[in-house]
Design an enzyme around this catalytic site. Structure first.
Site, PDB file in Angstrom:
ATOM      1  N   GLU A 184       0.824  -1.207   0.000  1.00  0.00           N
ATOM      2  CA  GLU A 184       0.000   0.000   0.000  1.00  0.00           C
ATOM      3  C   GLU A 184       0.863   1.264   0.000  1.00  0.00           C
ATOM      4  OE1 GLU A 184      -3.034   0.121  -0.585  1.00  0.00           O
ATOM      5  OE2 GLU A 184      -3.961  -1.766   0.018  1.00  0.00           O
ATOM      6  N   ASP A 329      -4.440 -10.060  -8.253  1.00  0.00           N
ATOM      7  CA  ASP A 329      -4.736  -9.196  -9.392  1.00  0.00           C
ATOM      8  C   ASP A 329      -3.543  -8.435  -9.968  1.00  0.00           C
ATOM      9  OD1 ASP A 329      -4.646  -7.811  -7.003  1.00  0.00           O
ATOM     10  OD2 ASP A 329      -6.378  -6.549  -7.393  1.00  0.00           O
ATOM     11  N   GLU A 433     -18.231  -6.267  -2.740  1.00  0.00           N
ATOM     12  CA  GLU A 433     -16.847  -6.707  -2.659  1.00  0.00           C
ATOM     13  C   GLU A 433     -16.702  -8.146  -3.149  1.00  0.00           C
ATOM     14  OE1 GLU A 433     -12.817  -5.543  -1.418  1.00  0.00           O
ATOM     15  OE2 GLU A 433     -14.626  -4.664  -2.266  1.00  0.00           O
ATOM     16  N   GLU A 452     -12.113  -0.143 -10.221  1.00  0.00           N
ATOM     17  CA  GLU A 452     -11.726  -1.111 -11.257  1.00  0.00           C
ATOM     18  C   GLU A 452     -12.692  -1.150 -12.438  1.00  0.00           C
ATOM     19  OE1 GLU A 452      -9.207  -1.804  -7.918  1.00  0.00           O
ATOM     20  OE2 GLU A 452     -11.399  -1.666  -8.010  1.00  0.00           O
ATOM     21  N   THR A 538      -1.017   0.708 -10.903  1.00  0.00           N
ATOM     22  CA  THR A 538      -2.181   0.012 -10.349  1.00  0.00           C
ATOM     23  C   THR A 538      -2.987   0.903  -9.420  1.00  0.00           C
ATOM     24  OG1 THR A 538      -2.900  -2.101  -9.397  1.00  0.00           O
ATOM     25  CG2 THR A 538      -1.069  -0.966  -8.298  1.00  0.00           C
TER      26      THR A 538
END
Length: 610
Positions: A184, A329, A433, A452, A538
């Protein structure tokens, strides 16, 4: 006899007109489609206040201008999208960002996040170190301000960009007793600092004057400082796979977990690689690339798949699920994007192998998206060793995958998977989610304003120029405004069915969700028109794809590199750039539905929408 001649003449005239209409799609597809399927919204008025949401967005059947007859899907989505409406949606997306950013600056700065319901700031949960949902992300370093920097530039707000950069330089320090997740901190903070630095130092200044007076590479130095504080995560690990968390002042905590997810450990190469190449210091790219190769070496000999959780000391797979969502992902995303940015053929080879194995073991449904019989294509979660189905849910993070497919030119398959996630959005006005495709119901019902689906919508529009995706973007804007807007920003949906809210606005709402919506409707943005090549990280941070990132002086010391390894050439980038693969969608379908209406109806039925 005369009336019979007149009747025969009228009949022949009608037949001639019908024949002419049948030929028009081939002769002038855009004109014909606009005639047959006019946009189903009233033309925007120029009256004062017409940009209000109440007059901007409509549901099915409200004020529609659809022609009688034809297919419902074609009437709603096909045909021209008026430029006035597009401009107003662009302004609405900008307004969404401005309201959220201004609210953060007024009520939350210098804390990390804004609580949009109570109009206050939020930082790490110091009373409960085990609250990883908060503490993995919030490091007491003004996260939202940093994460939003390049969005300010993309939207052309030079004065606020310059002000924000100076605030970051003057007020932010990473010398904090904060334990954060390496992943993160890398994608949200390190990536944004590097992106803003690249924007400031770009001699072309495509977004307007984003230069900073007397700028002395401070953001680059800050990025370097943060990365050095993250490096202890890569030490004392037998596999080379990093620890998941690190204390910015003290290093790896003594009680640190030895288990990490594939995406968390294997999605550091873009940011670390950019930093190394800007500094001329191989250390950061070296450790990130070593982690990727360590994970790659642990894939199943049988299926070629990777799991989602691994022990960094033993290399044993703790989580054996192989999928495209949480935990996996961005690992696949960064194999491809590292190749695009750095030109290392090895990255592309790994991606191609991974993509092939994904198609062989995770993909279900009919072979072709837009033809044939059977269920629509869907990517499921399987056991990495056997390829057998492990569960019947998919998660919202997987909605990024159509965008990744666009980058490699697999536009047709991207169209189908995107349509599946859009159908779920239409049902709930958000993406849960986790969604159980067998039960047709959410397994985990919250929606934290994730980007996304918007990202994939934007990339599919850039690849196809199909107005369908502008309608999708409008639906998303409408839902966000209707269900998530709060007193001081936009709030997480606690439950997508009940539409209850949580008091949290994650920083990626500003760095990604608002940015992709804005770019979807801003056709003239420098991202599209400047002639520069750009790639999004990302976390949605924009970086230029140019020669300096394809040159390095340390190929001989990177793990597994061979002297003279083949690298991508600048003019080869078009092979993986989405804009060059538009011919994958036939020209005659550019203004039709991207997915045939019978298949779209099939997907809507599968998610319980009809």
């Amino acid at each position: 006899m005369q009336w019979r001649s007149v009747l025969l003449g009228l009949l022949l005239l009608r037949l001639a007109l019908q024949a002419l209409l049948a030929l028009l799609p081939a002769l002038a597809p855009g004109l014909c489609l606009r005639r047959r399927f006019p946009f189903p919204f009233p033309p925007p008025s120029g009256a004062a206040g017409s940009s209000h949401w109440g007059s901007l967005l409509w549901r099915d059947g409200d004020g529609g201008g659809a022609a009688a007859g034809g297919d419902d899907y074609e009437r709603r989505y096909s045909g021209a999208f008026p430029p006035q409406l597009r401009a107003r949606l662009r302004d609405a997306a900008r307004g969404m960002f401005v309201f959220s950013y201004d609210s953060y600056m007024q009520h939350a700065f210098p804390r990390d996040e804004l609580d949009p319901l109570h109009c206050r700031g939020r930082g790490p949960d110091l009373r409960d170190p085990s609250n990883l949902n908060i503490n993995d992300v919030l490091g007491n370093y003004s996260l939202t301000l940093i994460d939003a920097l390049d969005t300010l530039a993309v939207m052309g707000n030079s004065s606020e960009f310059q002000k924000a950069v100076k605030l970051v330089i003057d007020t932010v320090s990473f010398d904090k007793d904060s334990t954060v997740q390496v992943f993160e901190a890398t994608i949200r903070v390190l990536g944004s600092l590097l992106s803003a630095h690249i924007i400031i130092t770009d001699t072309k200044q495509p977004f307007g004057d984003m230069t900073i007076k007397d700028y002395d590479n401070e953001l680059l130095h800050m990025a370097h400082d943060l990365a050095v504080r993250l490096l202890p995560a890569f030490e004392n690990t037998k596999t080379g796979i990093p620890y998941p968390r690190v204390n910015l002042k003290k290093g790896v905590p003594p009680d640190s977990n030895n288990e990490t997810c594939t995406a968390g450990a294997g999605s550091l190469l873009v940011e670390f690689g950019i930093l190394s190449r800007l500094l001329g210091d191989s250390t950061f790219e070296w450790v990130a690339r070593r982690a990727v190769k360590a994970l790659w070496s642990l894939r199943s000999n049988n299926t070629g798949l990777l799991g989602n959780v691994v022990n960094i000391q033993t290399g044993h797979w703790v989580g054996k699920q192989s999928g495209l969502g949480a935990g996996s992902d961005s690992f696949y995303e960064y194999l491809l994007k590292s190749y695009i940015l750095f030109g290392e053929k090895e990255d592309l080879e790994m991606f191609n192998d991974a993509y092939r194995n994904i198609q062989n073991h995770l993909r279900r449904g009919r072979e072709a998206c837009n033809e044939g019989e059977g269920d629509p294509p869907l990517y499921v979660n399987v056991n990495m060793f056997t390829g057998q189905l492990m569960n019947t849910w998919i998660d919202s993070l997987q909605a990024f995958f159509p965008g990744l497919q666009v980058l490699i030119g697999d536009v047709e398959d991207a169209i189908c998977l995107h349509a599946f996630y859009y159908a779920i959005w239409k049902r709930y006005g958000a993406l849960p989610e986790r969604y159980n495709w067998q039960l047709q119901a959410p397994d985990v019902p919250f929606y934290p304003l994730r980007p996304e689906l918007v990202e994939s919508t934007y990339l599919l529009y850039q690849a196809t120029k199909n107005p369908f995706y502008l309608h999708v973007g409008m639906d998303i804007l409408q839902s966000l405004e209707k269900y998530t807007k709060a007193k001081c920003g936009y709030a997480t949906l606690h439950h997508v069915v009940e539409k209850t809210k949580e008091d949290r606005m994650e920083s990626f709402f500003l760095s990604e969700t608002c940015k992709y919506l804005y770019l979807l409707f801003d056709e003239e943005n420098p991202v599209h028109k400047s002639g520069n090549k750009y790639m999004f990280t990302t976390e949605g941070h924009i970086v230029s794809v140019d020669e300096r990132f394809r040159n390095s002086l340390w190929q001989d010391i990177l793990p597994g590199e061979e002297d003279g390894a083949e690298k991508i050439k600048p003019n080869e980038l078009k092979a993986v750039n989405f804009s060059s693969n538009c011919n994958r969608v036939p020209d005659e379908r550019r203004y039709l539905l991207p997915l045939k209406s019978n298949y779209m109806r099939q997907i809507d039925r599968m998610v319980g929408l009809i």
